[in-house]
Design a protein around this motif. Structure first.
Motif, PDB file in Angstrom:
ATOM      1  N   THR A  45       0.837  -1.188   0.000  1.00  0.00           N
ATOM      2  CA  THR A  45       0.000   0.000   0.000  1.00  0.00           C
ATOM      3  C   THR A  45       0.876   1.243   0.000  1.00  0.00           C
ATOM      4  OG1 THR A  45      -0.067   0.141   2.411  1.00  0.00           O
ATOM      5  CG2 THR A  45      -1.735  -1.246   1.334  1.00  0.00           C
ATOM      6  N   ALA A  47       0.893   3.520   2.224  1.00  0.00           N
ATOM      7  CA  ALA A  47       1.435   3.703   3.572  1.00  0.00           C
ATOM      8  C   ALA A  47       2.648   2.805   3.793  1.00  0.00           C
ATOM      9  CB  ALA A  47       0.361   3.392   4.613  1.00  0.00           C
ATOM     10  N   GLN A  48       2.587   1.583   3.284  1.00  0.00           N
ATOM     11  CA  GLN A  48       3.733   0.683   3.414  1.00  0.00           C
ATOM     12  C   GLN A  48       4.935   1.228   2.652  1.00  0.00           C
ATOM     13  OE1 GLN A  48       1.603  -2.924   2.105  1.00  0.00           O
ATOM     14  NE2 GLN A  48       2.285  -3.909   3.992  1.00  0.00           N
ATOM     15  N   ASP A 246      -1.981   0.352   9.755  1.00  0.00           N
ATOM     16  CA  ASP A 246      -0.618   0.847   9.588  1.00  0.00           C
ATOM     17  C   ASP A 246       0.030   1.001  10.958  1.00  0.00           C
ATOM     18  OD1 ASP A 246      -1.600   3.219  10.707  1.00  0.00           O
ATOM     19  OD2 ASP A 246      -1.712   4.262   8.776  1.00  0.00           O
ATOM     20  N   SER A 247       1.282   1.416  10.967  1.00  0.00           N
ATOM     21  CA  SER A 247       2.032   1.479  12.229  1.00  0.00           C
ATOM     22  C   SER A 247       1.403   2.427  13.240  1.00  0.00           C
ATOM     23  CB  SER A 247       3.479   1.898  11.950  1.00  0.00           C
ATOM     24  OG  SER A 247       4.153   0.910  11.204  1.00  0.00           O
TER      25      SER A 247
END
Length: 363
Positions: A45, A47-48, A246-247
């Motif tokens: 993604t 975000a990744q 996500d993180s």
């Protein structure tokens, strides 16, 4: 490492392998190593990708456990070898030995065994491998034999590999590491129990915690995908499904939770457990070899598949503030043993030894 300034790392974006690769790429970069990351399987993604600070090459090559045939797997291996040649890589960090194939690699290959179908099957189902998994196990065996070095993330999983395959030369154990997620503990009115992982993978024990949640009296929130690239799926009855996070969102969940649970019956390492420990959560874990190796003395253990046992252990932790604090402190202290920097340093030392033409004794 002056003889191998450019490393190519292969990875996938499906689970903890991506987090591992992001951490490793960052650790290599801090040491002045140029890194190229090549993805297989579903694309990461946005975000990744934002979390990765390295050259990124995205492919649509199949994962070793989603490839349709040995020929497709060998074709993916050949494509990765070509990518390493095109990039001018001095060393390759392959995310599974099964992808070594029959390819003519232009440089040394260090293969990480994050998991494998043979050890998964033994832990989850038992008995003879079905035909669709047997050829994948054969590919794994061939890759283990061809790799310049093999890395396992725990001693427990290294033993599983040695039990499943006749010989694994040059096998090293390098524990995974993680940079703690940014987040501050919060006090919710009714703090939940938290779990995370590939929920669709029956080995992760989501079904056990789903039964636990029916009688626990406290919500169990579960992060992670419920449908896998191989078509496997998980349908929850009581778990509160959050989907992949996500993180930042994971950090928020850790901060708000009262405890972390993992009911996995197969776990080569378990990054989510480490993240929970770093966040200062008391751990309630399935009593499997990996969890004992990494967290003995710093967690409560429950027999694998025992939903009632998880309910009892979690209830004890939730109702006893002193016990919860003791477990949380022990988990946080143990988590300090598993730093991302140490993982990068030990892994790079293996690549460096091979670049010097040394066959370091397996650790």
């Amino acid at each position: 490492m002056t003889t191998a300034p450019h490393l190519l790392i292969t990875t996938d974006a499906v689970g903890g392998v991506w987090s591992y690769s992001v951490e490793l790429a960052a650790g290599f970069a801090r040491r002045g190593i140029r890194v190229t990351v090549v993805t297989l399987g579903p694309r990461p993604t946005a975000a990744q990708c934002a979390a990765l600070h390295a050259d990124l090459v995205q492919t649509d090559l199949p994962l070793d456990w989603t490839a349709s045939s040995r020929a497709a797997l060998d074709a993916a291996a050949a494509a990765l070898a070509a990518a390493a040649h095109h990039a001018g890589a001095d060393s390759v960090h392959l995310h599974t030995p099964a992808l070594i194939g029959h390819a003519a690699w232009p440089c040394p290959v260090v293969a990480v065994a994050h998991s494998c179908v043979a050890t998964w099957w033994r832990a989850v189902r038992g008995g003879a491998l079905p035909a669709d998994l047997a050829w994948r196990a054969d590919a794994m065996a061939a890759g283990l034999a061809r790799a310049d070095a093999v890395v396992a993330p725990s001693r427990s999983f290294a033993r599983m590999l040695l039990d499943a395959y006749p010989a694994v030369p040059r096998l090293h154990v390098v524990h995974n590491g993680r940079t703690p997620l940014a987040g501050r503990r919060t006090k919710a009115a009714a703090p939940p129990v938290f779990t995370a992982g590939r929920l669709w993978d029956e080995a992760k024990g989501a079904a056990t915690l789903d039964v636990t949640a029916r009688t626990l009296g406290t919500a169990i929130r579960a992060a992670g995908p419920v449908i896998g690239p191989n078509g496997a799926a998980f349908a929850a009855g009581t778990l509160r499904l959050l989907g992949p996070l996500d993180s930042a969102a994971m950090a928020s969940e850790f901060a708000a939770a009262a405890a972390f649970a993992s009911a996995a019956c197969y776990e080569p390492f378990g990054l989510a457990v480490l993240e929970a420990a770093q966040a200062g959560l008391p751990l309630v874990l399935s009593d499997i070899a990996t969890h004992r190796e990494l967290w003995d003395g710093a967690a409560r253990f429950v027999p694998c598949g025992d939903a009632a046992g998880f309910c009892l252990a979690l209830r004890e932790v939730l109702d006893d503030a002193s016990l919860a604090e003791t477990l949380a402190q022990a988990a946080r202290a143990r988590a300090a043993d598993f730093s991302a920097d140490a993982t990068a340093s030990r892994t790079l030392a293996i690549h460096a030894a091979i670049a010097r033409g040394e066959w370091a004794t397996a650790a």
